[in-house]
Design a protein around this motif. Structure first.
Motif, PDB file in Angstrom:
ATOM      1  N   ASP A 173     -34.715  18.542 -38.525  1.00  0.00           N
ATOM      2  CA  ASP A 173     -34.594  19.729 -37.669  1.00  0.00           C
ATOM      3  C   ASP A 173     -33.140  20.016 -37.324  1.00  0.00           C
ATOM      4  N   GLU A 174     -32.413  18.926 -37.066  1.00  0.00           N
ATOM      5  CA  GLU A 174     -30.991  19.049 -36.721  1.00  0.00           C
ATOM      6  C   GLU A 174     -30.236  19.673 -37.893  1.00  0.00           C
ATOM      7  N   PHE A 175     -30.554  19.174 -39.099  1.00  0.00           N
ATOM      8  CA  PHE A 175     -29.893  19.683 -40.307  1.00  0.00           C
ATOM      9  C   PHE A 175     -30.223  21.164 -40.512  1.00  0.00           C
ATOM     10  N   HIS A 212     -27.436  28.068 -38.940  1.00  0.00           N
ATOM     11  CA  HIS A 212     -26.383  28.720 -38.160  1.00  0.00           C
ATOM     12  C   HIS A 212     -25.130  28.944 -38.998  1.00  0.00           C
ATOM     13  N   GLU A 213     -24.801  27.941 -39.826  1.00  0.00           N
ATOM     14  CA  GLU A 213     -23.609  28.049 -40.681  1.00  0.00           C
ATOM     15  C   GLU A 213     -23.788  29.124 -41.755  1.00  0.00           C
ATOM     16  N   VAL A 271     -23.898  35.133 -44.843  1.00  0.00           N
ATOM     17  CA  VAL A 271     -24.948  36.008 -45.374  1.00  0.00           C
ATOM     18  C   VAL A 271     -24.778  37.414 -44.800  1.00  0.00           C
ATOM     19  N   THR A 272     -24.470  37.492 -43.507  1.00  0.00           N
ATOM     20  CA  THR A 272     -24.272  38.803 -42.867  1.00  0.00           C
ATOM     21  C   THR A 272     -23.068  39.510 -43.496  1.00  0.00           C
ATOM     22  N   ILE A 273     -21.991  38.757 -43.759  1.00  0.00           N
ATOM     23  CA  ILE A 273     -20.787  39.351 -44.365  1.00  0.00           C
ATOM     24  C   ILE A 273     -21.126  39.914 -45.747  1.00  0.00           C
ATOM     25  N   LEU A 329     -33.783  29.759 -38.856  1.00  0.00           N
ATOM     26  CA  LEU A 329     -33.344  29.930 -37.458  1.00  0.00           C
ATOM     27  C   LEU A 329     -34.543  29.944 -36.512  1.00  0.00           C
ATOM     28  N   ASP A 330     -35.616  30.628 -36.964  1.00  0.00           N
ATOM     29  CA  ASP A 330     -36.860  30.641 -36.176  1.00  0.00           C
ATOM     30  C   ASP A 330     -37.363  29.224 -35.959  1.00  0.00           C
TER      31      ASP A 330
END
Lengths: 385, 95
Positions: A159-161, A167-168, A173-175, A217-218
């Motif tokens: 989960d941490e990974f 987030h990284e 992806v947005t760019i 992210l969800d």
């Protein structure tokens, strides 16, 4: 004086006694074997009677709860075994599970029921119990605790990974998505057919990648209890119509029919975005797996809840895949094959289930191989906050 | 080493307890009570006369009703005593 009949009767009785003795001897041997197994297994096993007094306590239980079998037997189970539910961090006493129906207990404490010892917060156990009818008046409850500390730790690391990776990934992806849009809309030249194709494929690819990142992210929000529910008045009919419109193109391309059957319904107080995401998951799954026929969306208005069902004429789901459908990364075999055709992380149904639970509803499915599947979910019919 | 009488008492207790597991406490107590010169109450054993004969009678008492299988159970029960009972101290039916 003994008659012949007396002698015969006495011989018969002796024969019966001998046979009974041999049978009892065999039963005793079996009991010894079972006891040996019970005391050798790594699982913590104990059994309680209807007064919640311990009647069986194996070696693993002796070690885990630091008390000998002799001292444990006869005592009230809650004096010795103090557990905390992993789901709600509340103490879970024997009265909360023993002699109750499993479904009832799972509803309160999760499935599987994961517990921690009150004294040792680092060890996790999967709690299982079986109610046994010893005779018409006597019942016993056999409880086992399997150590799953390593699995929980591994899950936490995973989960941490996922949380860090998603987030990284979000920013690049947005760019890419924004730049691609800019490129398409600011280009002052006519593109060739193959250039258009390349651009379309890049666009589709980035959409899929964006969906995967959004799913991840969800997941991390859900796992960390950060999922925000924002309820407001939602017109479900209108919402379904909007979603079905967005699928018109793809449905047409696949030569499928997307049918929506409306019903009269007042606005429902729920989280619009979550309902969109859940419906999106169910409809896109149906379209993905259906080669011919139709996808039908039905709305049912009950007294206390609204039920939305998405049916398809796809291949159906094999029974062996049922248990993992709503699990994390748990798609069926067809899903694995489908991966080459579109983004499939095996997270959609898991996310949908968790979101529906947060909204106070239920999710389920029915399926028949070769005929299709119906996935449904309910949302409570609340009209006010 | 424990006294000879104590070792016989121990053998009787072991046999009684082992038989109890198979026929139940009530039947076992009844069987023991039928043995001449022997009384067993809980873990207390009282023997009058030759303990070897009493031990032999106890084994025979079970055998008279439950047959050879009960003798085997008695033999296994006294195996726990190990070398505490010498060969000549063990009744014939337990050899």
């Amino acid at each position: 004086m003994e008659t012949n009949t007396d002698i015969k009767s006495s011989e018969l009785l002796k024969q019966i006694a001998e046979e009974l003795y041999i049978n009892n001897l065999e039963l005793n041997k079996q009991r010894k074997r079972i006891q040996e197994v019970l005391f050798q297994v790594a699982e913590i096993i104990f059994s309680i009677d209807q007064k919640f007094k311990i009647v069986v306590f194996n070696s693993s239980a002796e070690i885990a709860f630091n008390i000998s079998k002799e001292n444990a037997i006869g005592r009230h189970v809650d004096e010795i075994i103090n557990l905390i539910s992993h789901k709600n961090t509340q103490p879970i006493k024997a009265v909360d599970y023993a002699f109750l129906k499993k479904d009832e207990v799972k509803k309160n404490f999760g499935d599987p029921i994961i517990v921690k010892k009150e004294s040792d917060e680092e060890a996790y156990y999967k709690l299982n119990f079986n109610n046994i009818l010893i005779n018409p008046e006597t019942k016993e409850c056999v409880i086992s605790l399997s150590d799953i500390t390593d699995e929980i730790e591994l899950d936490r690391k995973k989960d941490e990974f996922i949380s860090i990776a998603s987030h990284e990934l979000k920013t690049p992806v947005t760019i890419i998505k924004t730049n691609l849009w800019m490129f398409e809309h600011t280009l002052n030249m006519e593109l060739t057919k193959s250039q258009k194709r390349l651009l379309w494929e890049t666009d589709e690819g980035i959409k899929r990648l964006s969906k995967i990142v959004s799913n991840l992210l969800d997941i991390s929000r859900i796992e960390q209890g950060r999922l925000v529910i924002e309820k407001k008045k939602v017109n479900i009919n209108q919402l379904i119509e909007e979603i079905t419109t967005s699928y018109k193109e793809i449905v047409k391309k696949k030569k499928l029919k997307l049918i929506y059957e409306k019903v009269n319904l007042k606005e429902v107080f729920t989280d619009r975005d979550k309902i969109v995401e859940i419906l999106d998951n169910l409809i896109s799954n149906s379209i993905k797996y259906t080669k011919r026929g139709h996808i039908r969306i039905k709305l049912f208005s009950g007294r206390k809840e609204v039920k939305i069902a998405v049916s398809d004429t796809g291949p159906g789901i094999a029974k062996k895949d049922y248990p993992r459908l709503f699990q994390k990364f748990g798609r069926g075999n067809a899903g694995l094959k489908q991966q080459v055709l579109g983004a499939s992380t095996g997270l959609g149904l898991y996310i949908s289930k968790r979101m529906i639970e947060e909204l106070g509803g239920k999710i389920g499915f029915a399926s028949e191989i070769g005929k299709g599947s119906t996935f449904w979910f309910t949302i409570p019919k609340l009209y006010t906050n | 080493m424990t006294k000879l009488i104590d070792r016989y008492e121990q053998a009787i207790l072991l046999i009684t307890h082992e038989q109890e597991k198979i026929v139940g406490k009530d039947v076992a107590m009844r069987m023991t009570s039928l043995v001449h010169n022997l009384s067993v109450k809980g873990d207390k054993v009282q023997i009058v006369g030759d303990p070897k004969v009493v031990l032999n009678d106890l084994v025979n008492q079970y055998a008279s009703l439950f047959g050879k299988a009960s003798v085997e159970v008695s033999k296994q029960a006294i195996e726990k005593l190990g070398q505490n009972l010498k060969t000549d101290e063990i009744p014939e039916n337990l050899k």
